[in-house]
Design a protein around this motif. Structure first.
Motif, PDB file in Angstrom:
ATOM      1  N   LEU A 112       0.810  -1.220   0.000  1.00  0.00           N
ATOM      2  CA  LEU A 112       0.000   0.000   0.000  1.00  0.00           C
ATOM      3  C   LEU A 112       0.842   1.269   0.000  1.00  0.00           C
ATOM      4  N   ILE A 113       2.102   1.169   0.371  1.00  0.00           N
ATOM      5  CA  ILE A 113       2.896   2.405   0.450  1.00  0.00           C
ATOM      6  C   ILE A 113       4.001   2.430  -0.603  1.00  0.00           C
ATOM      7  N   LYS A 114       3.732   1.859  -1.771  1.00  0.00           N
ATOM      8  CA  LYS A 114       4.754   1.848  -2.829  1.00  0.00           C
ATOM      9  C   LYS A 114       5.276   3.239  -3.170  1.00  0.00           C
ATOM     10  N   SER A 156       7.055   7.498  -8.705  1.00  0.00           N
ATOM     11  CA  SER A 156       6.184   7.525  -7.534  1.00  0.00           C
ATOM     12  C   SER A 156       4.803   8.067  -7.899  1.00  0.00           C
ATOM     13  N   GLY A 157       4.788   9.122  -8.733  1.00  0.00           N
ATOM     14  CA  GLY A 157       3.516   9.696  -9.166  1.00  0.00           C
ATOM     15  C   GLY A 157       2.682   8.696  -9.942  1.00  0.00           C
ATOM     16  N   ILE A 158       3.337   7.906 -10.804  1.00  0.00           N
ATOM     17  CA  ILE A 158       2.609   6.905 -11.586  1.00  0.00           C
ATOM     18  C   ILE A 158       1.981   5.871 -10.656  1.00  0.00           C
ATOM     19  N   TYR A 159       2.729   5.460  -9.627  1.00  0.00           N
ATOM     20  CA  TYR A 159       2.175   4.481  -8.685  1.00  0.00           C
ATOM     21  C   TYR A 159       0.971   5.058  -7.938  1.00  0.00           C
ATOM     22  N   ILE A 160       1.045   6.346  -7.572  1.00  0.00           N
ATOM     23  CA  ILE A 160      -0.104   6.942  -6.876  1.00  0.00           C
ATOM     24  C   ILE A 160      -1.327   6.926  -7.784  1.00  0.00           C
ATOM     25  N   LEU A 161      -1.110   7.306  -9.061  1.00  0.00           N
ATOM     26  CA  LEU A 161      -2.235   7.352  -9.994  1.00  0.00           C
ATOM     27  C   LEU A 161      -2.835   5.978 -10.219  1.00  0.00           C
ATOM     28  N   ILE A 221      -4.867   4.656  -7.147  1.00  0.00           N
ATOM     29  CA  ILE A 221      -5.718   5.660  -6.514  1.00  0.00           C
ATOM     30  C   ILE A 221      -6.987   5.032  -5.953  1.00  0.00           C
ATOM     31  N   ALA A 222      -7.398   3.900  -6.534  1.00  0.00           N
ATOM     32  CA  ALA A 222      -8.622   3.260  -6.043  1.00  0.00           C
ATOM     33  C   ALA A 222      -8.340   2.303  -4.890  1.00  0.00           C
ATOM     34  N   ASN A 223      -7.074   2.024  -4.624  1.00  0.00           N
ATOM     35  CA  ASN A 223      -6.736   1.091  -3.534  1.00  0.00           C
ATOM     36  C   ASN A 223      -6.927   1.761  -2.185  1.00  0.00           C
ATOM     37  N   GLU A 224      -7.705   1.142  -1.342  1.00  0.00           N
ATOM     38  CA  GLU A 224      -7.907   1.709  -0.007  1.00  0.00           C
ATOM     39  C   GLU A 224      -7.506   0.687   1.033  1.00  0.00           C
ATOM     40  N   GLY A 225      -7.215   1.155   2.207  1.00  0.00           N
ATOM     41  CA  GLY A 225      -6.958   0.199   3.274  1.00  0.00           C
ATOM     42  C   GLY A 225      -6.075   0.783   4.353  1.00  0.00           C
ATOM     43  N   PHE A 226      -6.036   0.089   5.473  1.00  0.00           N
ATOM     44  CA  PHE A 226      -5.147   0.484   6.559  1.00  0.00           C
ATOM     45  C   PHE A 226      -3.817  -0.217   6.389  1.00  0.00           C
ATOM     46  N   LEU A 249      -0.537  13.369  -4.882  1.00  0.00           N
ATOM     47  CA  LEU A 249      -0.308  13.773  -6.274  1.00  0.00           C
ATOM     48  C   LEU A 249       0.082  15.241  -6.340  1.00  0.00           C
ATOM     49  N   LEU A 250      -0.613  16.056  -5.556  1.00  0.00           N
ATOM     50  CA  LEU A 250      -0.335  17.478  -5.530  1.00  0.00           C
ATOM     51  C   LEU A 250       1.106  17.730  -5.070  1.00  0.00           C
ATOM     52  N   ILE A 251       1.527  16.999  -4.037  1.00  0.00           N
ATOM     53  CA  ILE A 251       2.881  17.177  -3.509  1.00  0.00           C
ATOM     54  C   ILE A 251       3.910  16.748  -4.542  1.00  0.00           C
ATOM     55  N   ILE A 252       3.648  15.603  -5.220  1.00  0.00           N
ATOM     56  CA  ILE A 252       4.599  15.121  -6.229  1.00  0.00           C
ATOM     57  C   ILE A 252       4.702  16.125  -7.377  1.00  0.00           C
TER      58      ILE A 252
END
Lengths: 166, 503
Positions: free
Chosen positions: B12-14, B51-56, B59-64, B89-92
């Motif tokens: 989850l934190i890639k 890193s930005g590509i991984y966030i995009l 984006i639908a992955n949720e979880g603790f 995404l904004l920060i990247i």
């Protein structure tokens, strides 16, 4: 008042009095040596709380490491004992009033609150469970602190370096 | 220890892992190529883009992530959701722009061999912010905030040419140390009251009652002070003008956008996770009635806007003026928090995307002019608009957008904020905000007056721009103009990023 309380107040008094001297001492060597007693008092408080590992770390890192380094720095700096360090206070009265209100508020709060308490069980040793928690539940925070230290080291080196040597 | 849950957490934190790896790689590359620092920015860009590509893609992955195994609950240190992903995404995106910003900046270029350290510390900031926006545990919030702060303290004094550079760093570290100490005290009080540091468990504890409300209120004030310092809300703003003036311009721009975004993200997540019991059908948040958040944040918002705008009126240094303007913008953004509804958060998300573009654009132009003329004083801007019309016109667009006038994107940002306010029937706040915008018009336009209408004393030298400079300005300029007219993609994207991880 039992023995535990007496020891607690003793350590608390050592901490507060020596911390007061640290802030008010005009001579930087006196301030540094008083800091030793502050750290010592704090580590005593940790022992009373059953946090043996943190108490040891407090002694080893703060007294054994940081303070010795500080004293070395003070002693090796040329003529620093004769330099007037700026220990003057400005606006003492407003500061005292604000701190007084803040302290009264805190003490009032402390007595009036129902704290969430767990049944007291003084652990024999905390080191094992602490180590285990750090690499299981809090492993992310542990790793993040590693990066924090790396960044702090690089930052310290950056600040210390003179800009002339490119 | 259940290792499968650890692997799940790591998956989850890639994006964060990639940022950390890039940080280490930059240090290594810095050591290998002692003389040549040209490669470092490219490595930084590569890491950011991956890193930005991984966030995009996630984006639908949720979880603790990093769940607490001992307490047998399912909440973890991090809550990954689309709200957090938007801010990441904004920060990247901001970081990518800042890397180019720093590459074009003469003051960073002049640090020579120290550029490797610049990017290492920059990545320390980025990593801290990325963990901050998804932190759902008070310890995690504190540690990530410290990582961000440590790196920014050093970067604020990175250039050591003038006294005020070191002054910036020193002021920042002293105020920052006090703020984080105060916040830590608040955290310890909350832990004493509820017996937990996890925001979700705190919510459960608050709903069960039996909490001393005075102590809770006091500890929340302390925590808000810590966060308010990060977003430079009045009365925790003292450091902002001095630090923004003394820090390298690229870092000033980064602090004013990304660091503020992370602060807002954690403020919203803190309130949403720990105090909201329910979100009703029309998207309003129902808060646990233990603390008057509405009054507190309203007062902060009004103070922040008004002080920021009025103090900016008297500033002759452009960096200082933009610092006060960024304080004022934090005030507008607080208005989006105060409505406590999904529509308010959406307005904040939209505003931040636009704010990033126009603020970075203004700082970039100030940097270009300062690099050539060596001055940030408004009187040295006289006549510059005619000598370099491209800079003059684009600066005009960015400043008009910061004021919030159509047809620029700034208007859309403000419009959505005001709609959220009117929707929540807070007309008084909306009126105060509009009046503030009118005040801000004066000091933004004053710069343009100097650039175009004031007669310069003596010859004004032309500012020569490289192609890269022109491209950078255009890349920021086009979205500011286009989003002022065609804004539905941004609005739709923000609307899809409103999910908070709930119980």
């Amino acid at each position: 008042m039992n023995l535990y309380d007496i020891i607690f107040y003793l350590f608390a008094a050592i901490t507060i009095v020596s911390a007061f001297i640290v802030v008010n001492a005009k001579n930087i060597v006196y301030a540094a040596f008083s800091l030793l007693f502050t750290f010592f008092g704090v580590s005593g408080l940790y022992v009373l709380l059953g946090a043996d590992f943190i108490a040891i770390v407090q002694v080893m890192v703060y007294i054994g490491g940081i303070l010795v380094l500080l004293l070395f720095g003070v002693m090796l700096t040329h003529k620093i004992t004769s330099v007037d360090i700026k220990a003057g206070s400005v606006q003492t009265i407003p500061a005292v009033i604000i701190i007084g209100i803040f302290a009264a508020l805190l003490i009032g709060l402390m007595y009036s609150t129902h704290w969430a308490v767990n049944p007291a069980e003084i652990p024999v040793t905390t080191t094992k469970s602490l180590g285990k928690t750090l690499v299981t539940e809090y492993v992310l925070i542990f790793e993040l602190l590693g990066i924090l230290l790396l960044v702090a080291m690089i930052g310290a080196a950056t600040i210390a370096r003179r800009d002339g040597d490119k | 220890m259940d290792f499968s849950s650890l692997y799940d957490s790591l998956a989850l934190i890639k994006p964060e892992i990639i940022i950390s790896v890039t940080l280490v790689l930059i240090v290594v590359l810095d050591l290998i190529y002692d003389k040549n620092k040209k490669l470092v920015p490219y490595l930084a860009l590569l890491g950011l883009i991956v890193s930005g590509i991984y966030i995009l893609s996630d984006i639908a992955n949720e979880g603790f992530a990093f769940k607490m195994s001992a307490t047998s609950n399912k909440f973890g240190l991090l809550a990954l959701d689309s709200f957090g992903s938007y801010f990441k995404l904004l920060i990247i995106l901001t970081s990518v722009l800042i890397v180019f910003f720093a590459k074009h900046s003469v003051e960073i270029e002049n640090t020579g061999k120290r550029q490797g350290e610049f990017y290492t510390l920059l990545f320390g900031m980025i990593l801290g912010m990325m963990f901050m926006v998804s932190a759902s545990d008070l310890i995690m919030i504190y540690v990530s905030m410290e990582l961000l702060s440590f790196s920014s303290y050093v970067l604020a004094g990175f250039i050591k040419l003038r006294d005020r550079n070191s002054e910036a760093s020193l002021k920042y570290i002293i105020f920052g140390g006090v703020a984080s100490g105060v916040m830590l005290f608040g955290i310890s009080l909350i832990y004493g009251l509820t017996g937990t540091t996890n925001l979700y468990s705190i919510n459960a504890a608050l709903q069960s009652g039996n909490i001393n409300l005075i102590v809770l209120g006091f500890s929340l004030l302390l925590i808000v002070a810590g966060i308010g310092y990060k977003i430079s809300a009045v009365p925790f703003h003292f450091w902002t003008p001095d630090v923004y003036e003394g820090a390298p311009i690229s870092i000033t721009a980064f602090l004013s956008v990304a660091s503020k975004a992370a602060g807002f993200a954690i403020l919203i997540r803190f309130i949403k996770t720990a105090f909201v019991t329910n979100v009703d059908g029309s998207g309003n948040w129902l808060l646990v009635p233990v603390f008057d958040w509405k009054t507190l944040i309203s007062v902060f918002a009004i103070l922040t806007m008004t002080l920021g705008n009025f103090a900016a009126l008297w500033q002759d240094n452009l960096k200082r003026m933009l610092a006060y303007s960024s304080i004022a913008h934090a005030g507008y953004l607080l208005l989006g928090v105060v409505v406590f509804s999904q529509i308010g958060i959406e307005a904040i998300l939209i505003y931040f995307a636009i704010y990033m573009l126009m603020n970075l654009g203004s700082f970039y132009i100030v940097m270009l002019i300062a690099d050539k003329t060596g001055s940030e004083d408004i009187h040295d801007y006289s006549g510059l608009g005619y000598v370099t019309p491209f800079l003059g016109v684009s600066f005009a667009v960015f400043l008009v957008s910061l004021t919030g006038l159509p047809p620029t994107a700034g208007f859309i940002g403000k419009l959505y904020l005001f709609i959220a306010l009117i929707d929540a029937k807070m007309t008084t706040l909306a009126v105060i905000a509009v009046l503030n915008s009118v005040v801000s018009l004066y000091y933004y336009i004053r710069v343009l007056k100097h650039m175009f209408l004031t007669k310069p004393n003596g010859e004004v030298k032309e500012i020569k721009l490289s192609t890269a400079n022109v491209v950078y300005v255009i890349v920021l300029l086009i979205p500011v103009l286009v989003l002022g007219i065609y804004f539905s993609p941004l609005v739709n994207f923000a609307e899809s990023c409103l999910a908070f991880l709930s119980f």
